[in-house]
Structure formats: C-alpha cells, structure tokens
Scaffold this motif. Structure first.
Motif, mmCIF file in Angstrom:
data_model
loop_
_atom_site.group_PDB
_atom_site.id
_atom_site.type_symbol
_atom_site.label_atom_id
_atom_site.label_comp_id
_atom_site.label_asym_id
_atom_site.label_seq_id
_atom_site.Cartn_x
_atom_site.Cartn_y
_atom_site.Cartn_z
ATOM 1 N N ALA A 1 14.071 8.484 1.431
ATOM 2 C CA ALA A 1 14.406 9.216 0.225
ATOM 3 C C ALA A 1 13.155 9.519 -0.566
ATOM 4 O O ALA A 1 13.005 10.572 -1.157
ATOM 5 C CB ALA A 1 15.350 8.400 -0.630
ATOM 6 N N ASP A 2 12.276 8.588 -0.523
ATOM 7 C CA ASP A 2 11.073 8.754 -1.320
ATOM 8 C C ASP A 2 9.931 8.020 -0.623
ATOM 9 O O ASP A 2 10.135 7.010 0.012
ATOM 10 C CB ASP A 2 11.327 8.154 -2.719
ATOM 11 N N TYR A 3 8.785 8.518 -0.741
ATOM 12 C CA TYR A 3 7.633 7.865 -0.143
ATOM 13 C C TYR A 3 6.536 7.849 -1.163
ATOM 14 O O TYR A 3 6.186 8.843 -1.761
ATOM 15 C CB TYR A 3 7.197 8.661 1.100
ATOM 16 N N LYS A 4 6.003 6.664 -1.416
ATOM 17 C CA LYS A 4 4.939 6.566 -2.431
ATOM 18 C C LYS A 4 3.744 5.896 -1.789
ATOM 19 O O LYS A 4 3.884 4.952 -1.035
ATOM 20 C CB LYS A 4 5.390 5.692 -3.597
ATOM 21 N N ASP A 5 2.602 6.386 -2.141
ATOM 22 C CA ASP A 5 1.378 5.680 -1.779
ATOM 23 C C ASP A 5 0.918 4.969 -3.043
ATOM 24 O O ASP A 5 0.684 5.598 -4.055
ATOM 25 C CB ASP A 5 0.339 6.681 -1.285
ATOM 26 N N GLN A 6 0.822 3.653 -2.979
ATOM 27 C CA GLN A 6 0.501 2.885 -4.180
ATOM 28 C C GLN A 6 -0.870 3.256 -4.763
ATOM 29 O O GLN A 6 -1.136 3.069 -5.919
ATOM 30 C CB GLN A 6 0.507 1.382 -3.882
ATOM 31 N N ASP B 1 0.854 -1.179 0.000
ATOM 32 C CA ASP B 1 0.000 0.000 0.000
ATOM 33 C C ASP B 1 0.896 1.238 0.000
ATOM 34 O O ASP B 1 0.526 2.276 -0.528
ATOM 35 C CB ASP B 1 -0.871 0.010 1.259
ATOM 36 N N GLU B 2 2.048 1.102 0.654
ATOM 37 C CA GLU B 2 2.993 2.222 0.736
ATOM 38 C C GLU B 2 4.394 1.706 0.415
ATOM 39 O O GLU B 2 4.680 0.538 0.660
ATOM 40 C CB GLU B 2 3.045 2.782 2.164
ATOM 41 N N VAL B 3 5.231 2.582 -0.083
ATOM 42 C CA VAL B 3 6.616 2.196 -0.369
ATOM 43 C C VAL B 3 7.567 3.226 0.252
ATOM 44 O O VAL B 3 7.367 4.424 0.097
ATOM 45 C CB VAL B 3 6.889 2.127 -1.892
ATOM 46 N N ILE B 4 8.558 2.718 0.958
ATOM 47 C CA ILE B 4 9.606 3.591 1.496
ATOM 48 C C ILE B 4 10.897 3.216 0.796
ATOM 49 O O ILE B 4 11.244 2.041 0.731
ATOM 50 C CB ILE B 4 9.793 3.359 3.004
#
Lengths: 248, 207
Positions: free
Chosen positions: B200-205, B187-190
C-alpha cells in the motif's frame, strides 16, 4: 535434613505401632513383631541361598522390565508416526492393561517354564505403562518446533536429542518409575503362583505352607527393599540422562 | 564485482480457503537493510514472513531467499525442557562456549540464566532467549516477527539497542505494530493493506 528426620520418625512411629499390635495379639502366626522380622533377616542375609534367590528374581524381573521399556517405547514411536499402528495396537494395549496378573501368570505357565515366568509377566505389565506414557509424550511434541529446526538447519542428531528426546524423557521417567515398582509386585506374585526353584516367590510360598510368618515378613521386606533400590538406581541413571540432555 | 542479492519475491499468492491473504505481492528486499512490514492485524504480515521462510506453502509466486536464514517467530518456539544455553547451542552447535553465551545473555538482562530450564522463565525472558538464539545463529537473512512482544519499556529499550548493534549491515525483514520500533530499526517500511495485501505504501526511512 529436617525432612529426613521427620520421615524417619514417621517410620519409627509405625514400627512401634506394629510392635505393640503384635505383642498385644500375641499370635506370631498371625502377626509377627518387627523385632522378630529383623532377627530373621539377620539369619537370612549371610546365607548364600538368600543372595541366590535375590539375584534369581531380580535378574528376571529386571530383564522383563528392560524388555518392556524397549518394546513399549518402540511401539509408541511407531504409533506416534503411523496412525494405523496406533489403531492396531490400541486393543492389544487395552487388554494388557486390564488382564489381572494371576490370569497372565497361569496362561504364561502353559507357554513358558516357571523359571522364566517372571520375565514374561513383568514384560506384559511394563509394556502398556511405557507405551501409553511415551505415546502421550510423543503426542505432546510441538510441530512448530520441527519447523523451527528446519529453519535453523539443525542437524538430525542434535534435533533428535534437543527436540524429541528432551520432550519425551519426562514421560519416560514417570513411566519407568511407575513400571519398575509394579514389575516387582507382579514378578513376585507370578513367582508365588509358578514357584520356580530358587526364587523369592518360592521362599514366600514355603513361608505360607509352613506358616513361617517371620519368613514371610522378612522376604516381603527384602522385596520392598530391593524394589526400592532398583527404582532409586534406575531413576538416578535416568536423572543423569535428563540432566545431560537438558544441557546438551 | 559480485553484487549480493537480497530477498526477492514476486507475485505471491496465498489464501486460506476463500480468505485471500496475499494477492500478487511482489517486492525486492534490499540486501543489508532492515525492512519493516507493518499493517493492521490480519493483513498478512506473518503469512508473508512464513511464505518467504518456506514454512507455509504458496498458492503461486516466486521466492528467492539467500540461505541460511534465522528467525524470531510469532511464538517463542523454544524447547522448554532444555536450559537457556542448550536452546542456543541447539542452533549454533559448539560455535559459542558457555562464557560467550552467558556474556551475551547478560547484555539483554538475563544474567545467570544460562543454566536455567526455559520452562522456569517468564514470558518476557523467553522472548529475549528466542531473540538471542536468532541473533547468535548463522544467517544471511533474519526474520523477526514482533520480536519485542511482551517486554516492558526499560527491557525493550535495552534489547532494542543490543539488537540494533547485532543486525547492522544485515538483511532483516521485520514485522511490527510499533511505530517506535519501526523508526528505530528500519531502513525501509512496507505497509500491507487488508484489502488486497499488495504494497500500500513504501517509505524509505532515509528520505
């Protein structure tokens, strides 16, 4: 089944060689035939004295073996846990490992009565074998399994059986298998030197004194048989325990 | 209304000698979501998992993690001399019977393996047992450190499907190098960077 037949044929082959050799030599004091040994055994087995001797020696040798298992395991656990204990026991175990059975026996005769000589000697033979094998098993425990156990919150008893016991049991099994055979050898040797009344060792000694080679061979066969029987029975019990632990 | 907390970590610092692995890492892992931790080898992903789980001491920082936790470690950490089902019962106790364990094993392609000693299994089979053990244990938070390592593509697909069903709605922190796994589960990526091991980056899928 085929393997058993082959094994039996191999035994028969050597018995035939023995029979032919003894017949060719024709000196029953030097080498008695297997047939004469078998006849001697049929004379010994029905007598009460035979069974008393077997029970006398077996009881003491197995008592020494059991004490050795218990002590060797206990010392290995202490050494596994505390480094200074390992250093402390190291010279003692080295001495126990290297001192000949005859030296032990003569020394032990000064300390204990000849009746209980085989208990002490088999104990001293068993301790270093069990200690060294169990310590190797304890050292081989993966510390990451301890971490795993704490992460999953595994209760102490399950942790002991599943992680510690399952890991050291194979080492215990090989130590016990090796020790029980050596205990019988050294126990019988000690009895021949100490000559306790009513022991197998005394019977062997008498056979030597009276040049009763058939008796000597018959009692040797008895020692081999009883030793193997004890080994098989004990290893079967350990195998049951291993199977129980493997399945938890 | 009680709001269940996820895993909260703040200002985590961890060094091995002069090698700084985590340098003030902070994050709140959302409750009930799968968070993938990605990044180059050596950037501190496994260290991050280990300090949150509490198996590696921190230099400084705060970790709040609900208990109980469960994990697939970098190594399998199975007891080689125990059978497959005994390895699972070691963590679950008597919660599951033999049949239930056998049924779960068959779903990940390990039919009839319940009574085999772990030492007799291949690397991929051991990995699946380690994963099943983690999924069958009671947990509030599940940590997965490259859980599909060593599996062939077909088996991986089967196990990933199985795993997805089991972790739905659970808080999972998941280390991976594989973009497909990341996309499939997270659901989320660190993304951790080697330079300073901050996010460094944070993504919400979903976005």
């Amino acid at each position: 089944m085929k393997k058993h037949v082959i094994s039996l044929l191999c035994v028969l082959f050597w018995l035939v060689i023995w029979q032919i050799g003894a017949m060719a030599l024709d000196q029953s004091i030097l080498l008695v035939t297997p047939v004469k040994v078998a006849v001697k055994l049929t004379e010994l087995i029905p007598s009460t004295d035979f069974w008393k001797s077997v029970l006398f020696s077996a009881g003491r040798i197995l008592a020494g073996f059991a004490l050795g298992l218990f002590t060797g395991t206990g010392l290995a656990v202490l050494s596994g846990k505390y480094g200074f204990m390992r250093r402390l026991f190291s010279p003692l175990i080295s001495v126990l490992k290297s001192v000949p059975v005859a030296s032990f026996t003569i020394l032990a005769l000064i300390w204990v009565s000849s009746k209980n000589l085989s208990v002490l000697v088999t104990f001293l033979i068993c301790v270093p074998i069990v200690y060294l094998n169990m310590l190797e098993g304890i050292d081989s425990l993966d510390p990451k399994l301890k971490e795993m156990a704490s992460i999953f919150g595994i209760p102490p008893w399950r942790r002991f059986v599943g992680i510690y016991l399952s890991q050291v049991l194979p080492y215990f099994r090989s130590a016990a298998g090796l020790a029980i055979g050596l205990c019988w050898k050294s126990g019988a040797a000690a009895e021949v030197i100490g000559i306790p009344d009513g022991s197998i060792g005394e019977k062997l000694y008498q056979a030597k004194i009276y040049l009763e080679t058939a008796d000597l061979f018959a009692w040797t066969v008895v020692i081999i048989f009883v030793s193997r029987l004890c080994e098989k029975a004990f290893m079967f019990a350990v195998k049951l325990l291993v199977n129980r632990v493997e399945r938890m | 209304m009680i709001i269940e907390m996820g895993v909260i970590v703040s200002d985590l610092k961890k060094s091995y000698g002069s090698n700084v692995v985590l340098n003030g890492f902070s994050h709140e892992f959302t409750n009930g979501k799968v968070t993938a931790v990605v990044g180059q080898s050596g950037c501190g992903k496994s260290t991050l998992l280990a300090v949150i789980m509490g198996i590696l001491p921190l230099d400084s920082g705060i970790v709040q993690c609900p208990k109980p936790i469960s994990a697939v470690f970098q190594e399998n950490r199975l007891c080689d001399n125990l059978t497959v089902s005994a390895n699972i019962r070691l963590v679950t106790g008597k919660k599951y019977g033999e049949r239930e364990i056998a049924a779960q094993l068959s779903q990940i392609g390990l039919n009839g393996c319940e009574n085999k000693a772990v030492r007799e299994l291949s690397g991929g089979m051991k990995r699946r047992v380690a994963l099943l053990r983690a999924l069958m244990a009671d947990f509030e938070v599940l940590f997965l450190d490259e859980p599909f390592k060593g599996l062939d593509n077909d088996t991986k697909k089967l196990v990933m499907e199985y795993c997805k069903g089991k972790i739905a709605g659970k808080t999972v922190i998941f280390v991976t190098h594989d973009d497909c796994e990341c996309e499939f589960f997270s659901d989320e990526v660190i993304e951790l960077r080697i330079e300073d091991a901050r996010i460094a980056d944070y993504k919400d899928q979903d976005t």
